[in-house]
Design a protein around this motif. Structure first.
Motif, PDB file in Angstrom:
ATOM      1  N   ARG A 746     -21.783 -24.401   3.922  1.00 33.31           N
ATOM      2  CA  ARG A 746     -21.186 -25.719   3.789  1.00 33.31           C
ATOM      3  C   ARG A 746     -22.095 -26.678   3.046  1.00 33.31           C
ATOM      4  O   ARG A 746     -21.695 -27.258   2.036  1.00 33.31           O
ATOM      5  N   TYR A 747     -23.343 -26.820   3.516  1.00 31.10           N
ATOM      6  CA  TYR A 747     -24.214 -27.797   2.876  1.00 31.10           C
ATOM      7  C   TYR A 747     -24.483 -27.427   1.423  1.00 31.10           C
ATOM      8  O   TYR A 747     -24.659 -28.280   0.569  1.00 31.10           O
ATOM      9  N   SER A 748     -24.497 -26.135   1.160  1.00 27.45           N
ATOM     10  CA  SER A 748     -24.790 -25.712  -0.202  1.00 27.45           C
ATOM     11  C   SER A 748     -23.585 -25.903  -1.109  1.00 27.45           C
ATOM     12  O   SER A 748     -23.690 -25.766  -2.315  1.00 27.45           O
ATOM     13  N   GLY A 749     -22.438 -26.201  -0.512  1.00 28.69           N
ATOM     14  CA  GLY A 749     -21.248 -26.373  -1.336  1.00 28.69           C
ATOM     15  C   GLY A 749     -20.643 -25.064  -1.788  1.00 28.69           C
ATOM     16  O   GLY A 749     -19.749 -25.037  -2.621  1.00 28.69           O
ATOM     17  N   ALA A 767     -23.731 -29.503  -5.441  1.00 28.02           N
ATOM     18  CA  ALA A 767     -24.047 -30.570  -4.501  1.00 28.02           C
ATOM     19  C   ALA A 767     -22.749 -31.189  -4.053  1.00 28.02           C
ATOM     20  O   ALA A 767     -21.857 -31.409  -4.868  1.00 28.02           O
ATOM     21  N   ARG A 768     -22.640 -31.417  -2.775  1.00 28.42           N
ATOM     22  CA  ARG A 768     -21.407 -32.022  -2.279  1.00 28.42           C
ATOM     23  C   ARG A 768     -21.355 -33.479  -2.669  1.00 28.42           C
ATOM     24  O   ARG A 768     -22.333 -34.204  -2.545  1.00 28.42           O
ATOM     25  N   LYS A 769     -20.198 -33.912  -3.107  1.00 27.33           N
ATOM     26  CA  LYS A 769     -20.081 -35.286  -3.583  1.00 27.33           C
ATOM     27  C   LYS A 769     -20.332 -36.275  -2.452  1.00 27.33           C
ATOM     28  O   LYS A 769     -20.851 -37.346  -2.649  1.00 27.33           O
ATOM     29  N   ASP A 770     -19.933 -35.876  -1.242  1.00 30.18           N
ATOM     30  CA  ASP A 770     -20.115 -36.821  -0.143  1.00 30.18           C
ATOM     31  C   ASP A 770     -21.534 -36.788   0.399  1.00 30.18           C
ATOM     32  O   ASP A 770     -21.851 -37.423   1.372  1.00 30.18           O
ATOM     33  N   GLU A 778     -33.963 -31.457  -1.156  1.00 26.42           N
ATOM     34  CA  GLU A 778     -32.577 -30.990  -1.194  1.00 26.42           C
ATOM     35  C   GLU A 778     -32.170 -30.570  -2.585  1.00 26.42           C
ATOM     36  O   GLU A 778     -31.386 -29.644  -2.769  1.00 26.42           O
ATOM     37  N   GLN A 779     -32.716 -31.270  -3.548  1.00 21.96           N
ATOM     38  CA  GLN A 779     -32.442 -30.875  -4.934  1.00 21.96           C
ATOM     39  C   GLN A 779     -32.934 -29.445  -5.153  1.00 21.96           C
ATOM     40  O   GLN A 779     -32.222 -28.592  -5.671  1.00 21.96           O
ATOM     41  N   ILE A 780     -34.166 -29.226  -4.687  1.00 22.13           N
ATOM     42  CA  ILE A 780     -34.755 -27.902  -4.870  1.00 22.13           C
ATOM     43  C   ILE A 780     -33.901 -26.858  -4.163  1.00 22.13           C
ATOM     44  O   ILE A 780     -33.565 -25.817  -4.699  1.00 22.13           O
ATOM     45  N   GLU A 781     -33.521 -27.207  -2.948  1.00 20.05           N
ATOM     46  CA  GLU A 781     -32.703 -26.314  -2.133  1.00 20.05           C
ATOM     47  C   GLU A 781     -31.457 -25.887  -2.914  1.00 20.05           C
ATOM     48  O   GLU A 781     -31.099 -24.720  -2.990  1.00 20.05           O
ATOM     49  N   HIS A 782     -30.840 -26.883  -3.492  1.00 13.40           N
ATOM     50  CA  HIS A 782     -29.606 -26.628  -4.205  1.00 13.40           C
ATOM     51  C   HIS A 782     -29.853 -25.777  -5.439  1.00 13.40           C
ATOM     52  O   HIS A 782     -29.177 -24.783  -5.695  1.00 13.40           O
ATOM     53  N   THR A 786     -28.531 -21.935  -6.360  1.00 13.24           N
ATOM     54  CA  THR A 786     -27.835 -21.746  -7.630  1.00 13.24           C
ATOM     55  C   THR A 786     -28.444 -20.578  -8.402  1.00 13.24           C
ATOM     56  O   THR A 786     -27.735 -19.777  -9.010  1.00 13.24           O
ATOM     57  N   HIS A 787     -29.762 -20.464  -8.353  1.00 13.86           N
ATOM     58  CA  HIS A 787     -30.427 -19.331  -9.010  1.00 13.86           C
ATOM     59  C   HIS A 787     -29.973 -18.009  -8.415  1.00 13.86           C
ATOM     60  O   HIS A 787     -29.683 -17.049  -9.124  1.00 13.86           O
ATOM     61  N   VAL A 788     -29.941 -17.965  -7.087  1.00 16.45           N
ATOM     62  CA  VAL A 788     -29.533 -16.729  -6.416  1.00 16.45           C
ATOM     63  C   VAL A 788     -28.090 -16.386  -6.782  1.00 16.45           C
ATOM     64  O   VAL A 788     -27.773 -15.239  -7.132  1.00 16.45           O
TER      65      VAL A 788
END
Lengths: 1198, 282
Positions: A746-749, A767-770, A778-782, A786-788
């Motif tokens: 969910r958090y990862s969209g 990234a979730r718009k909300d 969190e940017q890094i997380e996202h 995305t890389h994976v």
């Protein structure tokens, strides 16, 4: 007879515990008192202070029974008024040190107190505030001087003291005096004459102080200060067992600090005695009254002193000291102090033994020992000491801590009771020496035991022979407990020799299991536990990296050579490739899991410790040791020690600072910074796994899930597959599967609505718009996820011409730079498979699957290697045209967005789903059209969707295969436009549809054909015309085959003709039609007319008989469907003879109704409706059965 | 039919439960029939079930058909069921049945005959399930069962020629002679059982066989039949059949004039276990 008692007087210091209140002013306790060196020391300190300008404060700390209370009594008497008590006390002091008595008298004179003594506030504390204790003491001091509390003329603080005393002692709400009141009273007293406050059991005050808040500290401080500097002669002595801090262990810091300050005002005096001092005390206590013996005693002492010196016992080798202890045997004198300290209550126990009146004491034994005029002097030997302690002390021992050895020795000797005198004497001496032995010469060696019994050598041999004693050569000591003949030292040396040539890393590998190490900093920062497995290597090995799916994330090599070489990675590691996706500045790009080498500066300690452990391990498994528990225990103790040394050597050798750390790569390796703890491993993990997605769920993001975790993940995967389009996958509650969902999807969209408010889909993380977050983490997380995701998509894209094994996908994800944990991989892979469900075909065991199902997912999680995927991109050109035509022909709902129809898979899945449950008959029959047969073969043989759709099926249907090349739709027209319709491939689509319809419907059709054949052979048009008459025949048929046939015909439970006929056909063939072969079909076709002919004959026969019975009738089957759709069917009929009567009644009725409703047609309808309702509704059934004919018919049906 | 109580009848593929289904066909019109499919039944059983279904005129619900033995064998990675660890019964019979029944009140009809009233079938411990024993209540015995089957024209499942019970083809409760029967009638299934015994699932790897030999209890030789592998058992074919014939003869002399099917049921070889799976055999 002269006995020892006649020449010996035993002074009693304190035979029982003293009490300050009870024993003060009592002469008797002082009688036997011996002033010890440390008691004298305290008296001298107080006296010196009294001779000085002011008072003083001392805190005396000593164990139970060391004579502290008696010291209090001595002070009390010495500084008291003239009389017997003071005389006695001063005489004792004079005995110990002549100057002491004079000093006390001078001090009294200095304060003009020689005639009345000083004020002595002797008090024993309770668990109470100090103020209460001190008040009691002061009150007592005053009363002792005046006999009461005098008036204020005589004593200025009189009213204050009385008031305080009253308030403190009243029954209701007693109030303790304040500090200032007490200080004022003390000042008042001290201004008349010096004040000595002695508080015994002061520890109880301290315990109370630890319990609650009070101003106690301040009082003590003021009293102590009062005696210092200002010049008032106040002397405070506190007596306690432990230091202040130990009593206050439970108090808070502030109170402990306060009391530490108070203790600072006191002079600490430790009240403990050395063994030599204790022996001096013994000498003091044992007085020989007959001087004629002196010469004999001295000679006796000299002999023993020589023996002791020879035995190396220096503690007691001076003849005069030995002589002073007579009649105690020197060995007894030697062990007594230690024995009393360890197993008794110090001097109290000592004096109980020396002076007590009960049996077994020196005093009582002396009465029974004869003293001859000449010959060797008798003595009281160690056996007497042993007996006394066993009789009296044994019970109290359990509280003293060292009871283990006591119990063991006592137990062994009890078992060996009844030994003759010599042996008993020797064995008890050994036991006693064993009890007190620590190290040094005081041990049960042969030479020491010779002192006890000159002939001990033989006695010892006898005892040893009988297993009561053992001699331990390494300690040169006899022991009461079991011994061993195993020479552990020798065995250990031999074991050392055996492993001398073994390299250190092998030795370590065998004896030390290194736990995996967590790269702590990296793990904390990335919400994942990265484990490094550890092993020892020499340093010149080739290293194969860990398998990608290994639970550990890397390996730490503990190098054991200090030659500066480090291991190199094997070719395999290099071959596994490098990843290019990372930024160019990245230092480390291997795809294999990281391998770190730790090279220590020094291994000598480690080498020694490891070999000792290995050698002892070896000794422990030697047969002679395994069978000898004593040796085993000894080796075990040594091994425990060696292990702790190895542990220490390990931590120091491989501490980060004492090693250099390298991350191995293709060349010289990357040096890592030592830092603290596992810092180098964290650095290695940073380098190896820069793209690891962050999944903040500890239950999922790990290598091996718990059973709870596995269950939650299974539920999550199931929900992903079955409820992927639902909000939160339709998961309910906040169970672990929901937490996993939130963290991973969910958090990862990855799981999100296709558009706002729309259905949910899986897709590339975004990234979730909300939840737009500016936080870098969190940017890094996202970005990382995305890389994976990108890596999985690339792998899918690459699987166009050949299949991709899911296990290879797992391997890629588990490896650097992603390092996705095994728990997470299935979730991400499933999401990716679902996101591309319309383009990714899944194969299990090589076979095309309709799609992901929960059970397939369960198997995939367990055995990813059994699965493959292949990518079918949306086709173009003629293939697209063909697929579109097929989709339109099959009525496949065109989706939206990504899952837009027009792809090979959705069409293939449609075909597969329709045909996978074909009946066995359809699978093998030849009673199909040529086209249907060809399509069936194509479906059976095809393994690849595209081959099936574009090659096999067109060929089967006589169409040209559809080429993969981008042929424009228009170009295909000429070859494939064989019929009318919309597009160039609609003919193909139509043909395929027809064939599929035939395949799926033929079996049913066949049964219906048989039904038609049956009815025609029976000469009837409806099955009711056959089943009704059959009912009446059931009881007529005996032949089993015919009977089951008739029963089948008569059976009316079936929904339709197909089911009715299927059951008849099943009875005929002994097999259901769907299971038939063509041969079964032929057999049925042959049997059916024969059985029907038989049935018709039976029916005719039966009709005749019925006519004879006079009750012929024709039956009708009536079925009524009620408004809810429920159907009720029944056979009805009317008997011939009743027919005309019923008909005329009905005619009348219908005419009447027609008149009422307006037309005959409407009348017919109305009557039919009412009759149907009444007769066929369940309520009408019971009514109907009361009629015999109806009942007969109904019975037939049932 | 709006009654909230479900009426259910389990079919094992054997004669008694089939007869009960037929017996109740008209008596309990709202009956739901079910069969727990292990995916590893004998072909004869599947064929018989279709036959029964057609005669009943109602579908027999196949429970568990998505997760049969092969599924669990793969999920458990080669851990095989045995009398000591009978996961087969648990995951393929009891759990699917209880999940299917759910929590609504239900009446379960159990096919215990009047002449074997002391046998225990699967009697659910779930509180919402009430068990009934129509054959016991109505005094239907072995003969009655055979008459029901004959009248329906359905006959017996074909495996009764060589085997006493329905169940998986590799059922570890089957007798040595029955294993030989399997080898004779269904050599391909026998081969499959031989492979499973060695923790190999035929045609189940990515493109070949799935070998779990290094997984579950690696290194331990499992045997379906006590004391020997199936290969060893097959090598003793003649010996086993001779002993079985002796046992048949003994059983026959003990009771006279009884049908062959009963003789078969009583004829235990010396090395057979008389145990049976109460769930599967129901």
């Amino acid at each position: 007879m002269t006995t020892l008692a006649d020449v010996l007087s035993v002074r009693r210091q304190f035979a029982r515990s003293a009490s300050l209140e009870r024993d003060a002013e009592n002469v008797e306790p002082l009688d036997g008192y011996v002033v010890t060196a440390r008691a004298l020391d305290v008296v001298e300190r107080v006296t010196a202070a009294a001779l000085g300008p002011a008072g003083g404060a001392w805190s005396i700390t000593g164990p139970y029974g060391s004579g502290k209370s008696s010291l209090g009594l001595l002070l009390d008497a010495a500084f008291g008024p003239p009389g017997v008590a003071r005389e006695r006390a001063l005489a004792k002091l004079a005995d110990a040190a002549p100057a002491a008595k004079d000093d006390v008298l001078r001090a009294l004179s200095r304060h003009q107190s020689r005639s009345a003594g000083i004020f002595r506030a002797l008090v024993t504390a309770d668990r109470e505030p100090v103020a209460r204790t001190v008040l009691r003491g002061l009150h007592r001091a005053v009363v002792r001087r005046y006999g009461r509390v005098p008036g204020s003329a005589e004593f200025a603080a009189s009213s204050l003291l009385k008031l305080a005393q009253r308030r403190a002692s009243r029954a209701k709400d007693p109030v303790d005096p304040s500090v200032s009141e007490l200080v004022e009273i003390a000042h008042c007293i001290a201004s008349q004459s010096p004040l000595l406050i002695v508080i015994d059991e002061f520890g109880k005050n301290l315990e109370a102080a630890g319990d609650d808040e009070s101003s106690d500290t301040y009082l003590l401080q003021r009293l102590a200060e009062a005696g210092q500097g200002t010049g008032l002669p106040i002397f405070v002595v506190t007596l306690q067992h432990l230091s202040f801090e130990e009593y206050l262990a439970n108090a808070d810091d502030r109170r402990r600090r306060d009391w530490a300050k108070v203790q600072g005002r006191f002079v600490d005096v430790a009240f403990t005695e050395s063994a030599a001092q204790t022996r001096a005390l013994i000498a003091e206590a044992l007085q020989v009254d007959d001087d004629r013996l002196r010469g004999r005693i001295d000679a006796w002492a000299v002999t023993h002193a020589e023996s002791l010196a020879a035995a190396g016992v220096s503690d007691l080798s001076e003849p005069d000291k030995i002589a002073a202890c007579w009649p105690l045997h020197p060995i007894a004198a030697l062990v007594l102090p230690e024995l009393c300290n360890r197993f008794g209550q110090h001097e109290r126990t000592l004096f109980s033994f020396l002076a007590g009146s009960e049996s077994g004491t020196v005093a009582s034994l002396a009465a029974d020992i004869a003293l001859n005029g000449e010959g060797e002097l008798p003595s009281i030997g160690p056996e007497a000491v042993y007996d006394y302690f066993m009789d009296t002390g044994g019970a109290g021992v359990s509280t003293v801590g060292r009871s283990g050895r006591w119990t063991e020795i006592a137990g062994r000797l009890r078992d060996a009771h009844g030994l003759p005198g010599e042996e008993s004497r020797v064995i008890k001496s050994v036991a006693l020496l064993n009890l007190v032995a620590t190290s040094g010469a005081t041990r049960a060696s042969a030479s020491v035991l010779r002192l006890v019994d000159p002939a001990s050598k033989e006695t010892l041999a006898g005892l040893e022979h009988r297993g009561l004693l053992t001699y331990r050569a390494f300690a040169d000591e006899y022991r009461v407990w079991h011994g061993t003949d195993v020479n552990v030292t020798e065995l250990t040396a031999a074991a050392h020799d055996r492993i001398a040539d073994q390299p250190l890393h092998q030795v370590l590998g065998a004896v030390y299991a290194v736990e995996p190490i967590v790269a702590a900093r990296h793990s904390a920062q990335n919400d994942v536990v990265r484990l490094f497995r550890c092993r020892f290597v020499h340093g010149d090995e080739m290293i194969d990296p860990l398998a990608a799916l290994d639970a550990a994330d890397g390996e730490l090599l503990l190098v054991t050579s200090t030659e500066g070489r480090f291991p190199t990675l094997s070719d395999e590691a290099i071959r596994s490739g490098t990843h290019q996706r990372s930024a160019p500045h990245r230092l480390w790009r291997l795809r294999s899991k990281p391998v770190v080498a730790a090279m220590p500066d020094e291994v000598a300690d480690l080498d020694r410790a490891a070999r000792e452990v290995a050698a002892l391990n070896d000794v422990l498994s030697a047969p002679q040791v395994e069978n000898d528990w004593v040796a085993r225990r000894e080796v075990g103790e040594r091994l425990a020690l060696a292990r702790s040394q190895l542990e220490a050597a390990m931590s120091s050798t491989y501490s980060t600072a004492n090693c250099s750390w390298t991350l191995l790569d293709q060349s010289a390796g990357i040096p890592l910074q030592p830092g603290r703890g596992s810092a180098p491993l964290s650095e290695a993990a940073d380098l190896a796994y820069p793209d690891a997605p962050r999944v903040p769920n500890e239950m999922l993001n790990r290598s091996e899930l718990t059973s709870q975790g596995a269950k939650a993940r299974r539920l999550l995967l199931e929900a992903m597959i079955e409820c992927g389009s639902e909000f939160r996958l339709d998961l309910k509650g906040y169970g672990p599967e929901m937490a996993m969902y939130e963290a991973a999807l969910r958090y990862s969209g990855v799981h999100r609505p296709r558009r706002a408010g729309g259905e949910f889909v899986f897709g590339r993380p975004r990234a979730r718009k909300d939840r737009v977050s500016s936080e870098a983490s969190e940017q890094i997380e996202h970005v990382r996820l995305t890389h994976v995701w990108g890596a999985i998509e690339s792998a899918f894209d690459a699987a166009k011409s050949s299949r991709l094994n899911i296990r290879d996908l797992y391997v890629m994800l588990a490896s650097p730079p992603y390092g996705v944990k095994a728990g997470v991989i299935p979730v991400i892979v499933t999401a990716a498979l679902l996101a591309r469900a319309d383009r990714i075909a899944i194969y299990e065991h090589g076979t095309f699957q309709l799609g992901l199902s929960p059970e397939l997912s369960e198997r995939m999680v367990r055995n990813p290697g059994h699965f493959e995927v292949k990518h079918f991109a949306n086709v173009s050109g003629s293939r697209k045209a063909a697929v579109d035509a097929l989709a339109a022909g099959f009525g496949i709902d065109p989706g939206v967005g990504n899952s837009r129809v027009g792809n090979v898979l959705s069409v293939t899945r449609h075909i597969a789903a329709r045909t996978r449950r074909l009946e066995n008959w359809t699978r093998c029959t030849s009673h199909l059209s040529d086209r249907a047969l060809a399509v069936r073969d194509a479906l059976t043989e095809a393994t690849e969707p595209d081959v099936l759709l574009f090659e096999s099926l067109p060929a089967a249907l006589g169409h040209t295969p559809i080429a993969a090349t981008a042929v424009r739709a228009r170009d295909g027209v000429s070859t494939l436009r064989s019929g009318g319709g919309g597009g160039p491939y609609s003919a193909f689509a139509d043909d395929l549809s027809l064939s599929l319809d035939e395949l799926t419907g033929r079996c049913r059709e066949l049964v219906l054909e048989l039904c038609a054949e049956l009815l025609s052979a029976a000469g009837e048009r409806a099955r009711v015309a056959v089943s009704g008459p059959a009912v009446g025949l059931i009881d007529e048929v005996l032949d089993p085959q015919m009977r089951s046939f008739v029963l089948a015909l008569s059976n009316d439970v079936y929904e339709d003709d197909h089911d009715w006929m299927a059951s008849i056909a099943t009875v005929l063939a002994g097999k259901a039609p769907s299971e038939w072969t063509d041969r079964d079909l032929a057999a049925v076709r042959a049997r059916l007319p024969q059985r029907l002919a038989a049935f018709n004959r039976l029916r005719a026969l039966h009709a005749e008989r019925r006519a004879a019975d006079g009750l012929p009738f024709e039956a009708l089957r009536v079925a009524v469907t009620d408004p809810s759709g429920a159907e009720e069917a029944r056979l009805v009929g009317v008997a011939h003879e009743e027919r005309s009567a019923v008909e005329s009644a009905v005619d009348d009725l219908l005419a009447k109704i027609a008149e009422a409703v307006g037309s005959p047609q409407r009348a017919h309808n109305a009557v039919m409706a009412i009759l149907a309702e009444r007769l066929l509704a369940p309520s009408g059934a019971a009514h109907a059965e009361t009629d015999p004919l109806s009942a007969k018919i109904a019975d037939g049906v049932r | 039919m709006t009654s909230s109580v479900r009426h259910i009848c389990g079919i094992s593929g054997g004669k008694d439960s089939s007869a009960l289904a037929l017996y109740l066909r008209d008596r309990v019109p709202e009956m739901e029939y079910f069969f727990c499919d292990t995916g590893a039944e004998l072909p004869e059983t599947y064929e018989f079930l279709t036959r029964l279904e057609v005669i009943l005129g109602k579908p027999i619900v196949r429970l568990n058909s998505e997760r049969g033995f092969d599924h669990w064998f793969e999920v458990f990675r080669g851990a095989l069921p045995s009398p000591q660890m009978r996961w087969c019964t648990k995951v393929m019979k009891i759990k699917p049945i209880e999940a299917w029944i759910g929590d609504k009140p239900a009446i379960s009809y159990v096919a215990i005959r009047a002449d074997e009233a002391n046998r225990k079938g699967y009697i659910s411990t779930k509180p919402n399930i009430e068990s009934r024993f129509p054959f016991v209540e109505d005094g239907v015995d072995h003969e009655g069962v055979m008459k029901i089957l004959d009248d329906a024209g359905i006959g017996l499942p074909a495996y009764y020629d060589w085997r006493t019970r329905s169940g998986c083809y590799f059922c570890f409760y089957q007798r040595k002679a029955e294993w030989i029967g399997l080898a004779d009638r269904h050599p391909e299934l026998f081969e499959r059982a031989v492979a499973i015994e060695q923790k190999v699932l035929l045609d189940a790897g990515v493109d070949g066989n799935a070998d779990f030999g290094d997984r579950a209890m690696a290194g331990r030789q499992y045997t379906w039949s006590g004391g020997e592998t199936l290969v060893q058992l097959r090598d003793r074919r003649t010996e086993i059949l001779d002993r079985h014939a002796d046992a048949l003869a003994r059983a026959k002399t003990a009771r006279r004039n009884i049908p062959l099917i009963e003789v078969l049921a009583d004829a235990f070889d010396d090395d057979d276990s008389a145990e049976q799976c109460t769930v599967c055999a129901l």
